[in-house]
Scaffold this active site. Structure first.
Site, PDB file in Angstrom:
ATOM      1  N   ASP A  38      -3.871   1.887   6.849  1.00  0.00           N
ATOM      2  CA  ASP A  38      -3.369   0.738   6.096  1.00  0.00           C
ATOM      3  C   ASP A  38      -2.561   1.189   4.878  1.00  0.00           C
ATOM      4  OD1 ASP A  38      -3.019  -1.851   5.204  1.00  0.00           O
ATOM      5  OD2 ASP A  38      -5.123  -2.393   5.453  1.00  0.00           O
ATOM      6  N   ASP A  39      -1.313   0.778   4.804  1.00  0.00           N
ATOM      7  CA  ASP A  39      -0.473   1.025   3.622  1.00  0.00           C
ATOM      8  C   ASP A  39      -0.207   2.501   3.347  1.00  0.00           C
ATOM      9  OD1 ASP A  39      -0.775  -1.703   3.433  1.00  0.00           O
ATOM     10  OD2 ASP A  39      -1.474  -1.739   1.357  1.00  0.00           O
ATOM     11  N   CYS A  78       0.717  -6.263   6.602  1.00  0.00           N
ATOM     12  CA  CYS A  78      -0.342  -6.107   7.610  1.00  0.00           C
ATOM     13  C   CYS A  78      -0.273  -7.048   8.801  1.00  0.00           C
ATOM     14  CB  CYS A  78      -1.707  -6.343   6.966  1.00  0.00           C
ATOM     15  SG  CYS A  78      -2.074  -5.285   5.595  1.00  0.00           S
ATOM     16  N   LYS A 131     -10.262  -2.982  10.247  1.00  0.00           N
ATOM     17  CA  LYS A 131      -9.622  -4.204   9.740  1.00  0.00           C
ATOM     18  C   LYS A 131      -8.984  -5.021  10.863  1.00  0.00           C
ATOM     19  CE  LYS A 131      -5.754  -5.324   6.715  1.00  0.00           C
ATOM     20  NZ  LYS A 131      -5.007  -4.846   5.545  1.00  0.00           N
ATOM     21  N   HIS A 133      -7.747  -8.853  10.404  1.00  0.00           N
ATOM     22  CA  HIS A 133      -6.680  -9.565   9.675  1.00  0.00           C
ATOM     23  C   HIS A 133      -5.733 -10.359  10.567  1.00  0.00           C
ATOM     24  CE1 HIS A 133      -4.071  -9.551   5.790  1.00  0.00           C
ATOM     25  NE2 HIS A 133      -4.739 -10.669   5.975  1.00  0.00           N
ATOM     26  N   ASN A 328       2.206  -0.359   7.599  1.00  0.00           N
ATOM     27  CA  ASN A 328       3.418  -0.628   6.803  1.00  0.00           C
ATOM     28  C   ASN A 328       3.580   0.507   5.810  1.00  0.00           C
ATOM     29  OD1 ASN A 328       1.273  -3.056   5.693  1.00  0.00           O
ATOM     30  ND2 ASN A 328       1.906  -1.520   4.213  1.00  0.00           N
ATOM     31  N   LYS A 357       6.155  -1.209   0.678  1.00  0.00           N
ATOM     32  CA  LYS A 357       5.459  -2.297   1.393  1.00  0.00           C
ATOM     33  C   LYS A 357       6.061  -3.660   1.031  1.00  0.00           C
ATOM     34  CE  LYS A 357       0.939  -4.525   1.761  1.00  0.00           C
ATOM     35  NZ  LYS A 357      -0.490  -4.462   1.446  1.00  0.00           N
TER      36      LYS A 357
HETATM   37 CA    CA Z   1      -1.097  -2.916   5.321  1.00  0.00          CA
END
Ligand code: CA
Length: 497
Positions: A38-39, A78, A131, A133, A328, A357
């Site tokens: 994530d990120d 996301c 995750k 989401h 991302n 992002k």
């Molecule tokens: Ca993300």
């Protein structure tokens, strides 16, 4: 006599040979572990040029596999990236697929072919850990009851999820449709909008917080960290942020350990790291010299190392395709005060790329992408093939020899040849990129990139000579802008909008 016996057993022999052939095919199909972090930005890990943080396990993946330099999250945030990953469909084709609230309903209609359902149909044992989401339920979910539909209705045999994000309520894990550790006498309520309960918020009581937060993250205080959204109850079920990576890693390894001979598995591992709040376990604190942001990169690398160690221990490394990537680009302006800025000064999250992002520039969507399958993917190589997370479904369906049901993966391209590092495999020719919204969009055609601006004008870059997107060629290349604008409009029109 012999002839008669042969005649009698012929159907049996045929069956045996068919079974053997099927078994041979099955043996050709590897397990798949897809790690969607994530990120994590293009410049955040060692094998992509980071020199402050240390990522030995990710660097090992690069050394033993293929490192892609032009792979993209389909969106720069996301939810739409994960939507495209699951379905092979551009998220901008479906309204309401921007960053989802913690009580959002399920965004993918049940019955849609997904990467999980297609692999399940191919005989894979499928699991998601981490995750989600993408919303849950047909109405805003009641977290005190069975929560469905969700991942288990979209093709996963097993699920252990963070329903939304680490910075959103509810701050609990959901395992196979039920909140983990919930005391029925202490029911959970979640609200986005109206305040519930009498607990102080982060905005009211900053003195109660272990990390400072901006007003957007100033609502329910859970584990000394204020969040987006309100939450009451579920005290015993609430996660401890410092332990999330340990918990998810343990669940992922346990899923791998349940491996049965003769049945391949698919694990979608979606770590919370390095999304905010970045709260490393104490054993990682201060290890990077780059603030907590660097420390959670170390934590993420450790998680990947545990997964690789489990494969080694179980003798599964040769039979398993491991992919590592990010949903991302790296975020620059986090709203928690977690020492992030220290890292930015020492080591830019997105390397030389422009933007971050949420942007349509490369820093928003060009991400690390590593693929290892010993003996099948060349070790230590690099590939400039254009590919996107959107392509996962057709790519893995091809790998598993499974037909995609009609209407499935309308936008994905089978880039398996590129993934396997086959000579001359170039990946996609074109790719539409988005941020959190359905417009404006960006379009890649070869090395050219058109970025629409909100005001209707466009920017144009040639990434072959200008990876940093510093020289807007729109005014000079008017014909190309016209052609690409029409191409993008045609792509949009495919969905009738
Ligand atoms: Ca993300």
């Amino acid at each position: 006599m012999l002839r008669r016996i042969m005649k009698q057993i012929r159907p049996f022999l045929l069956l045996v040979s068919l079974l053997l052939a099927a078994r041979c095919m099955a043996a050709d199909r590897p397990n798949v572990i897809y790690i969607l972090s994530d990120d994590v930005g293009y410049g955040d890990i060692g094998c992509y040029g980071a020199n402050q943080v240390k990522t030995p396990n990710l660097d090992r993946l690069a050394r033993e596999g293929l490192r892609f330099t032009d792979a993209h999250a389909t969106a720069s945030v996301c939810t739409p990236t994960r939507f495209a990953f699951m379905t092979g469909r551009y998220a901008w084709r479906q309204p309401g697929t921007g960053i989802a609230a913690g009580n959002a309903t399920l965004l993918i209609p049940v019955g849609t072919p997904t990467v999980a359902s297609v692999l399940k149909a191919a005989g894979y044992r499928t699991g998601i850990v981490g995750k989600w989401h993408l919303g849950l339920g047909e109405t805003p979910p009641d977290f005190n009851r069975e929560i469905k539909p969700g991942p288990n209705e979209l093709g996963f045999d097993y699920s252990f999820i963070i329903p939304a994000t680490g910075d959103r309520t509810p701050c609990v894990f959901v395992e196979d449709r039920f909140v983990v550790g919930l005391d029925p006498k202490d029911p959970i309520a979640v609200s986005y909008g109206q305040r519930i309960g009498s607990d102080p918020t982060g905005v009211e009581r900053p003195d109660l917080l272990k990390i400072k937060a901006g007003p957007g993250h100033g609502q329910a205080i859970i584990n000394g960290i204020s969040r987006i959204g309100y939450m009451t109850g579920g005290q015993k079920a609430r996660w401890v942020d410092e332990d999330i990576a340990d918990t998810l890693t343990k669940k992922a390894v346990a899923f791998i350990e349940r491996q049965k001979a003769g049945q391949p598995f698919f694990l979608y591992l979606a770590p919370h790291d390095i999304h905010e709040p970045m709260v490393p376990h104490p054993r990682f604190r201060g290890t990077s010299g780059c603030g907590w942001r660097g420390d959670v990169i170390h934590q993420l690398d450790w998680s990947v190392g545990e997964v690789l160690a489990a494969l080694d221990r179980l003798g599964l490394a040769q039979d398993t395709l491991v992919i590592f990537t990010s949903d991302n680009g790296g975020a620059i302006k986090n709203t928690y005060d977690d020492g992030t800025n220290d890292l930015h000064a020492k080591q830019p999250p997105n390397g030389v790329l422009r933007g971050f992002k949420g942007a349509l520039y490369e820093g928003g969507n060009r991400v690390p992408f590593l693929a290892r399958w010993p003996g099948r993917i060349p070790a230590g190589g690099e590939s400039a093939a254009l590919m996107a997370h959107l392509d996962t479904l057709p790519m893995l369906a091809a790998l598993a020899g499974q037909k995609i049901p009609a209407g499935g993966s309308p936008d994905g391209v089978n880039v398996l040849a590129a993934l396997l590092g086959e000579k001359g495999a170039k990946g996609r020719e074109t790719l539409v990129l988005q941020n959190n919204h359905q417009a404006p969009l960006a379009l890649r055609v070869g090395t050219w990139k058109l970025i629409q601006r909100p005001n209707g004008s466009s920017e144009l870059y040639d990434l072959a000579s200008d990876l940093k997107e510093e020289h807007d060629l729109a005014a000079r290349e008017t014909e190309r802008v016209k052609t690409m604008t029409a191409q993008l409009a045609a792509e949009r029109a495919k969905s009738g909008g």
